[in-house]
Design a protein around this motif. Structure first.
Motif, PDB file in Angstrom:
ATOM      1  N   GLY B 202       0.635  -1.363   0.018  1.00  0.00           N
ATOM      2  CA  GLY B 202       0.016   0.113  -0.035  1.00  0.00           C
ATOM      3  C   GLY B 202       0.631   1.426  -0.059  1.00  0.00           C
ATOM      4  O   GLY B 202       0.353   2.291   0.317  1.00  0.00           O
ATOM      5  N   ALA B 203       2.077   1.162  -0.287  1.00  0.00           N
ATOM      6  CA  ALA B 203       3.067   2.211  -0.278  1.00  0.00           C
ATOM      7  C   ALA B 203       2.602   3.338  -1.646  1.00  0.00           C
ATOM      8  O   ALA B 203       2.096   2.564  -2.824  1.00  0.00           O
ATOM      9  N   SER B 204       2.465   4.623  -1.465  1.00  0.00           N
ATOM     10  CA  SER B 204       2.175   5.334  -2.770  1.00  0.00           C
ATOM     11  C   SER B 204       3.559   5.225  -3.617  1.00  0.00           C
ATOM     12  O   SER B 204       4.608   4.893  -3.367  1.00  0.00           O
ATOM     13  N   GLU B 205       3.298   5.802  -4.839  1.00  0.00           N
ATOM     14  CA  GLU B 205       4.564   5.568  -5.878  1.00  0.00           C
ATOM     15  C   GLU B 205       5.549   6.715  -5.248  1.00  0.00           C
ATOM     16  O   GLU B 205       6.889   6.327  -5.589  1.00  0.00           O
ATOM     17  N   VAL B 206       5.262   7.733  -4.858  1.00  0.00           N
ATOM     18  CA  VAL B 206       6.337   8.793  -4.188  1.00  0.00           C
ATOM     19  C   VAL B 206       6.701   8.275  -3.199  1.00  0.00           C
ATOM     20  O   VAL B 206       8.347   7.992  -3.019  1.00  0.00           O
ATOM     21  N   ARG B 207       6.312   7.566  -2.393  1.00  0.00           N
ATOM     22  CA  ARG B 207       6.982   6.881  -1.064  1.00  0.00           C
ATOM     23  C   ARG B 207       7.733   5.618  -1.669  1.00  0.00           C
ATOM     24  O   ARG B 207       9.042   5.655  -0.920  1.00  0.00           O
ATOM     25  N   THR B 208       7.140   4.803  -2.464  1.00  0.00           N
ATOM     26  CA  THR B 208       8.096   3.919  -2.847  1.00  0.00           C
ATOM     27  C   THR B 208       9.420   4.265  -3.407  1.00  0.00           C
ATOM     28  O   THR B 208      10.410   3.927  -3.238  1.00  0.00           O
ATOM     29  N   PHE B 209       9.298   5.468  -4.283  1.00  0.00           N
ATOM     30  CA  PHE B 209      10.703   5.848  -5.078  1.00  0.00           C
ATOM     31  C   PHE B 209      11.424   6.617  -4.044  1.00  0.00           C
ATOM     32  O   PHE B 209      12.747   6.199  -3.918  1.00  0.00           O
ATOM     33  N   ALA B 210      11.092   7.451  -2.895  1.00  0.00           N
ATOM     34  CA  ALA B 210      11.846   8.272  -2.030  1.00  0.00           C
ATOM     35  C   ALA B 210      12.508   6.926  -1.001  1.00  0.00           C
ATOM     36  O   ALA B 210      13.673   7.269  -1.004  1.00  0.00           O
ATOM     37  N   GLN B 211      11.577   6.065  -0.584  1.00  0.00           N
ATOM     38  CA  GLN B 211      12.248   5.393   0.854  1.00  0.00           C
ATOM     39  C   GLN B 211      12.781   4.231   0.132  1.00  0.00           C
ATOM     40  O   GLN B 211      13.532   3.558   1.017  1.00  0.00           O
ATOM     41  N   ILE B 212      12.319   3.484  -0.949  1.00  0.00           N
ATOM     42  CA  ILE B 212      13.032   2.281  -1.242  1.00  0.00           C
ATOM     43  C   ILE B 212      13.819   2.212  -2.395  1.00  0.00           C
ATOM     44  O   ILE B 212      14.969   1.961  -2.460  1.00  0.00           O
TER      45      ILE B 212
END
Lengths: 438, 307
Positions: B202-212
């Protein structure tokens, strides 16, 4: 000439000037990044484009006299680089400086393009007689005066006395002796050349000038170019021999290698303008004491005819907001107290009073082994052959010199053929620009 | 000579290991005289200009031409030269240094950021026209920036941007090579399964990019940053034609204008300051390389071995 053709001519010259140098600025309204914008608060900024370092002190003094004026001295490039920048700024209508340093040979090109203010409107006529005839003649274009002479370049023979002494060669007084000396020096020490030359438009035209040639005749927009006259012939006959016999070094002028050659004695002479001492002192300091100045070699023994080489003055580009103040600076720097400041910094003046003053003539140059070099140089200023004219598109013409006449140095072409090629290309260009050239 | 001969240095006797039969391996490469000589020559070729630069920065103007180029001479004037370089012409050198830093930070930094975003997008998402984008990017890598400088000048001139810092910064923001590098790097470094897992969680695309993804892209980012930094720092032609106001010059163009100053009457020859200025100009680059070297090396090597 009708007003319309005049306008077209002006426009084409201005645009072609920009284009010929590789860049065309065709817009306006940009931020010039300059500081010539009218500023509030009662203070005015005067922007000066110049590469001449002796102006730094002049600017400081001028500013001290004018506390409400901020003078911004900008080195916007040297010679051609600066002309490109200036041409672009004028074409773009923004970032134009209030004062610009322009060499004499380039003054007609800018003047006829109406890129410079006619200084007679501000009283430059009153300065008649202030400057020596060579430069004063050079800043006139038609009835107008477009530049105030800052320095002048009456030519002389600068020679490395240490080298001449070491190799036991006499210092030449005529061009025949010069050729003989060139052979003797190079024979005595193969690493030594009497001079370096890889083709330099300024020095070639100056040599023709001294030899009595008049390749350029300019009357308004009617221009004649003729590199077949007797003066040109004298020059090419001599110089072709120098080239053929390999008596000229192939080091290009003004490069670091050239400075090195002047310093270590492999280049024995320079036939250049009187502004050279300052350059020698700053660029070839290690040869201090070795060099001397002698009169320019003559075509006939006993004559005393010279020519001008280089030299520049200050102009006011069209489009300035501070013309009055700019003219005040021009006068201060070229005819007022600024002259002495510049002489002290090593510049060679164009003002008659200074050229004739005892203080100037008696100045001993430690660099020239204590010689009173100005006596020779000032005499040369008085002996400049009259009647020389440059093309109203000399900046362009000079830029193609090495592709034409300069070929004589690198291929089998003769100098005479090269000059005729230069002539043809210059004629073609001039006609394209709306001049009547033949 | 005496009769005793010095014992020859003990050579390791061939051990029992298999690889010693051929006498060399990856750990013990075969020695080649030719290779050693070649490497030495190439090494000297690379180091001599640098040594020349540093040595001559210690000389005053008059010693420059009067002494042997590859050794010290006269008084040691390095500190005087540095002081003169920093103060000549009202300290314009410092201003040029500041300009260069501005162009590098905004230009190269921006170019890296754009390359990272673009490379990630192209590597991990499918969309119509992706092949076309690929073709354009590859094509753009082949066109040297120098060839585009004059058309860019004409365009910027129409927009009134010439003679402003933007004229240097905006073209520097585009780095096709950086984009391509990030693209291939992201394709290798980020397992698609990881993205799927993040989306399932359920991570947003932005969060996926920034944190992963961003931490995984580290070495690639540093590599691209170094490339664009060096390119911007060394950029000469673009600022040369865009800028006519010396107040906005970067170091490259400024140093050249100092050098050109010697080429006319009335101009002062300041070769010593040109040389010292050049030394000062490369110092920040060397520092950046030393600092980022660790990341850079791992960046270049990653993906070369399939695990």
């Amino acid at each position: 000439m009708t007003a319309r053709t005049r306008r077209t001519l002006v426009r084409t010259v201005a645009l072609a000037g920009a284009l010929s140098l590789g860049l065309a600025a065709c817009s306006s309204g940009g931020d010039g990044g300059g500081s010539d914008d009218a500023s509030g608060g009662g203070s005015t900024t005067l922007t000066i484009w110049a590469w001449e370092t002796s102006l730094t002190d002049v600017v400081a003094d001028f500013q001290a006299d004018h506390p409400d004026v901020t003078v911004d001295l900008v080195n916007a490039g040297t010679g051609n680089d600066q002309y490109t920048a200036l041409q672009n700024a004028i074409a773009a209508g923004s970032g134009v400086p209030d004062v610009a340093q322009i060499e004499y040979y380039a003054v007609p090109q800018f003047a006829i393009g109406e890129s410079l203010l006619d200084l007679t409107e501000y009283g430059a006529d009153d300065l008649d007689g202030t400057f020596s005839p060579g430069p004063w003649n050079a800043v006139h274009q038609g009835d107008g005066i477009y530049n105030l002479p800052m320095d002048s370049g009456p030519m002389a023979l600068f020679y490395n006395k240490a080298v001449f002494d070491r190799l036991g060669v006499a210092v030449p007084t005529t061009w025949d002796e010069y050729l003989a000396a060139a052979r003797a020096l190079h024979a005595a020490d193969p690493s030594v050349y009497i001079a370096s030359d890889t083709g330099d438009a300024g020095s070639a035209t100056s040599m023709i000038w001294q030899a009595g040639g008049h390749p350029y005749t300019v009357d308004g927009t009617d221009v004649t170019i003729d590199f077949t006259d007797e003066g040109t012939q004298k020059y090419t006959d001599l110089w072709q021999q120098m080239i053929d016999e390999g008596l000229l070094s192939d080091i290009s002028g003004w490069t670091d290698e050239w400075y090195q050659g002047l310093g270590n004695g492999t280049l024995a002479t320079l036939v250049v303008g009187a502004w050279m001492p300052a350059n020698l002192e700053s660029g070839v300091a290690q040869a201090s004491g070795d060099w001397r100045v002698a009169p320019m070699p003559q075509w006939e023994a006993g004559d005393s005819v010279t020519a001008e080489n280089g030299g520049s003055g200050l102009s006011i580009p069209a489009g300035t907001q501070n013309a009055e103040l700019a003219y005040e600076f021009l006068q201060y720097a070229t005819a007022g107290d600024g002259v002495q400041t510049r002489i002290d910094a090593g510049a060679f003046p164009a003002t008659v009073a200074d050229l004739e003053s005892d203080e100037f003539l008696n100045k001993e140059f430690p660099y020239f082994g204590g010689q009173k070099a100005n006596e020779v140089l000032a005499q040369s200023a008085a002996d400049v052959a009259e009647g020389w004219q440059y093309l109203p598109f000399q900046v362009y013409a000079n830029s193609i010199f090495n592709d034409t006449a300069g070929q004589a140095y690198v291929s089998g072409t003769t100098l005479q053929d090269g000059l005729l090629d230069w002539q043809d290309k210059s004629v073609a260009y001039g006609n394209e620009q709306g001049f009547t050239v033949d | 000579m005496t009769t005793t001969t010095a014992p020859t240095p003990a050579r390791p006797v061939a051990g029992p290991k298999l690889r010693t039969r051929r006498g060399h391996s990856v750990d013990r490469p075969r020695r080649s005289v030719l290779l050693t000589v070649l490497t030495t020559v190439v090494g000297l070729y690379a180091v001599v200009p640098l040594a020349w630069l540093v040595i001559n920065a210690t000389k005053a103007q008059e010693d420059l031409f009067g002494s042997f180029g590859l050794w010290f001479a006269g008084d040691f004037s390095l500190f005087q030269n540095i002081a003169d370089t920093l103060t000549y012409n009202d300290g314009i050198f410092v201003r040029w240094l500041g300009n260069t830093l501005l162009y590098v930070v905004v230009g190269a930094g921006g170019a890296t950021a754009l390359a990272v975003l673009g490379g990630y997008g192209l590597a991990k998402f499918t969309f119509p026209g992706k092949r076309a984008v690929f073709a354009i990017v590859i094509g753009a890598v082949a066109v040297p920036g120098t060839a585009l400088a004059v058309p860019t000048f004409l365009m910027f001139s129409q927009m009134g941007l010439t003679n402003t810092p933007w004229a240097v910064i905006i073209p520097s923001l585009i780095s096709p090579f950086g984009l391509y590098l990030m693209w291939t790097f992201a394709a290798e470094a980020i397992p698609t399964e990881l993205l799927e897992a993040a989306r399932v969680d359920g991570a947003s695309e932005v969060r996926t990019f920034a944190q992963i993804c961003l931490p995984l892209l580290g070495p690639g980012i540093v590599t691209v940053l170094l490339f664009t930094m060096v390119a911007t720092w060394n950029n000469y032609f673009l600022p040369l034609i865009m800028l006519k106001d010396p107040d906005w010059y970067p170091l490259t163009v400024g140093l050249n204008s100092w050098n050109a100053q010697a080429a006319t009457s009335g101009g002062q020859a300041i070769f010593n300051l040109v040389i010292t200025g050049s030394v000062l100009t490369i110092v920040p680059l060397i520092a950046a390389f030393l600092l980022l070297q660790r990341f850079w090396q791992s960046g270049l090597a990653s993906g070369s071995v399939k695990e």
